[in-house]
Design a protein around this motif. Sequence first.
Motif, PDB file in Angstrom:
ATOM      1  N   TRP A  36       0.855  -1.176   0.000  1.00 23.04           N
ATOM      2  CA  TRP A  36       0.000   0.000   0.000  1.00 23.04           C
ATOM      3  C   TRP A  36       0.898   1.236   0.000  1.00 23.04           C
ATOM      4  N   PHE A  37       0.482   2.204  -0.796  1.00 21.15           N
ATOM      5  CA  PHE A  37       1.130   3.509  -0.835  1.00 21.15           C
ATOM      6  C   PHE A  37       0.056   4.560  -0.592  1.00 21.15           C
ATOM      7  N   ARG A  38       0.499   5.772  -0.277  1.00 25.41           N
ATOM      8  CA  ARG A  38      -0.456   6.858  -0.145  1.00 25.41           C
ATOM      9  C   ARG A  38       0.127   8.135  -0.728  1.00 25.41           C
ATOM     10  N   LEU A  39      -0.792   9.008  -1.122  1.00 22.82           N
ATOM     11  CA  LEU A  39      -0.410  10.215  -1.853  1.00 22.82           C
ATOM     12  C   LEU A  39      -1.228  11.386  -1.342  1.00 22.82           C
ATOM     13  N   ALA A  40      -0.520  12.426  -0.935  1.00 24.02           N
ATOM     14  CA  ALA A  40      -1.159  13.672  -0.521  1.00 24.02           C
ATOM     15  C   ALA A  40      -0.999  14.699  -1.624  1.00 24.02           C
ATOM     16  N   PRO A  41      -1.928  15.640  -1.727  1.00 24.28           N
ATOM     17  CA  PRO A  41      -1.841  16.662  -2.783  1.00 24.28           C
ATOM     18  C   PRO A  41      -0.520  17.420  -2.728  1.00 24.28           C
ATOM     19  N   GLY A  42       0.126  17.506  -3.882  1.00 24.64           N
ATOM     20  CA  GLY A  42       1.365  18.255  -3.963  1.00 24.64           C
ATOM     21  C   GLY A  42       2.589  17.538  -3.445  1.00 24.64           C
ATOM     22  N   LYS A  43       2.413  16.271  -3.073  1.00 27.58           N
ATOM     23  CA  LYS A  43       3.541  15.508  -2.537  1.00 27.58           C
ATOM     24  C   LYS A  43       3.758  14.240  -3.356  1.00 27.58           C
ATOM     25  N   GLU A  44       4.879  13.578  -3.101  1.00 28.96           N
ATOM     26  CA  GLU A  44       5.164  12.316  -3.773  1.00 28.96           C
ATOM     27  C   GLU A  44       4.445  11.171  -3.076  1.00 28.96           C
ATOM     28  N   ARG A  45       4.164  10.128  -3.853  1.00 32.44           N
ATOM     29  CA  ARG A  45       3.549   8.931  -3.288  1.00 32.44           C
ATOM     30  C   ARG A  45       4.550   8.265  -2.355  1.00 32.44           C
ATOM     31  N   VAL A  46       4.063   7.867  -1.176  1.00 30.57           N
ATOM     32  CA  VAL A  46       4.965   7.282  -0.184  1.00 30.57           C
ATOM     33  C   VAL A  46       4.507   5.891   0.214  1.00 30.57           C
ATOM     34  N   PHE A  47       5.467   5.111   0.600  1.00 29.77           N
ATOM     35  CA  PHE A  47       5.260   3.725   1.014  1.00 29.77           C
ATOM     36  C   PHE A  47       4.562   3.673   2.362  1.00 29.77           C
ATOM     37  N   VAL A  48       3.553   2.809   2.461  1.00 29.87           N
ATOM     38  CA  VAL A  48       2.850   2.583   3.719  1.00 29.87           C
ATOM     39  C   VAL A  48       3.275   1.260   4.332  1.00 29.87           C
ATOM     40  N   GLY A  49       3.228   0.201   3.539  1.00 25.94           N
ATOM     41  CA  GLY A  49       3.603  -1.108   4.043  1.00 25.94           C
ATOM     42  C   GLY A  49       3.522  -2.140   2.944  1.00 25.94           C
ATOM     43  N   THR A  50       4.093  -3.312   3.230  1.00 24.06           N
ATOM     44  CA  THR A  50       4.121  -4.376   2.244  1.00 24.06           C
ATOM     45  C   THR A  50       3.948  -5.724   2.928  1.00 24.06           C
ATOM     46  N   ILE A  51       3.491  -6.709   2.161  1.00 21.68           N
ATOM     47  CA  ILE A  51       3.296  -8.057   2.678  1.00 21.68           C
ATOM     48  C   ILE A  51       3.806  -9.045   1.646  1.00 21.68           C
ATOM     49  N   THR A  52       4.555 -10.040   2.110  1.00 20.52           N
ATOM     50  CA  THR A  52       5.097 -11.016   1.186  1.00 20.52           C
ATOM     51  C   THR A  52       4.014 -11.946   0.656  1.00 20.52           C
ATOM     52  N   ALA A  53       4.325 -12.601  -0.462  1.00 21.61           N
ATOM     53  CA  ALA A  53       3.349 -13.495  -1.089  1.00 21.61           C
ATOM     54  C   ALA A  53       3.150 -14.763  -0.268  1.00 21.61           C
ATOM     55  N   ILE A  54       4.253 -15.257   0.285  1.00 21.19           N
ATOM     56  CA  ILE A  54       4.211 -16.486   1.080  1.00 21.19           C
ATOM     57  C   ILE A  54       4.665 -16.148   2.495  1.00 21.19           C
ATOM     58  N   GLY A  55       3.906 -16.588   3.436  1.00 22.79           N
ATOM     59  CA  GLY A  55       4.262 -16.339   4.826  1.00 22.79           C
ATOM     60  C   GLY A  55       3.642 -15.100   5.409  1.00 22.79           C
ATOM     61  N   GLY A  56       3.257 -14.170   4.532  1.00 25.21           N
ATOM     62  CA  GLY A  56       2.581 -12.971   5.010  1.00 25.21           C
ATOM     63  C   GLY A  56       3.426 -12.088   5.897  1.00 25.21           C
ATOM     64  N   ARG A  57       4.732 -12.048   5.653  1.00 23.42           N
ATOM     65  CA  ARG A  57       5.583 -11.146   6.429  1.00 23.42           C
ATOM     66  C   ARG A  57       5.308  -9.708   6.022  1.00 23.42           C
TER      67      ARG A  57
END
Length: 123
Positions: A36-57
């Motif tokens: 998931w990423f998020r974007l505010a007006p006038g700013k760059e898109r930033v990383f929120v979090g990630t989950i692996t395909a296997i194991g759900g880390r």
Amino acid sequence: QVQLVESVGVLVQSGDSLRLSCAASKGTISNYIMAWFRLAPGKERVFVGTITAIGGRTIYADSVKGRFTISRDNAKNTVYLQMNSLKHEDTEVYSCAASRLLFVYRESGYDFWGQGTQVTVSS
């Protein structure tokens, strides 16, 4: 190829909780690292979090650690973003993305994107 569709954004109050979903309308997410990423007006898109395909880390940005949780249900072809203790500064457009690369925190590392959904947190 994967086509991703996020749930509709909403208006919530500060301190509320909200769960966003991201479903694959075409293809399957089971082989992809999701983020998931998020974007505010006038700013760059930033990383929120990630989950692996296997194991759900999961790995989260410091700004959301302890408040946001990413999970996935490969059987339902869906990834979720549970957001608790929402703050006004969490008001942004949230997008899910899919990648075959592990632990990538920049948007250029992701191949497929949802259309984005607006989350507004009133103070």
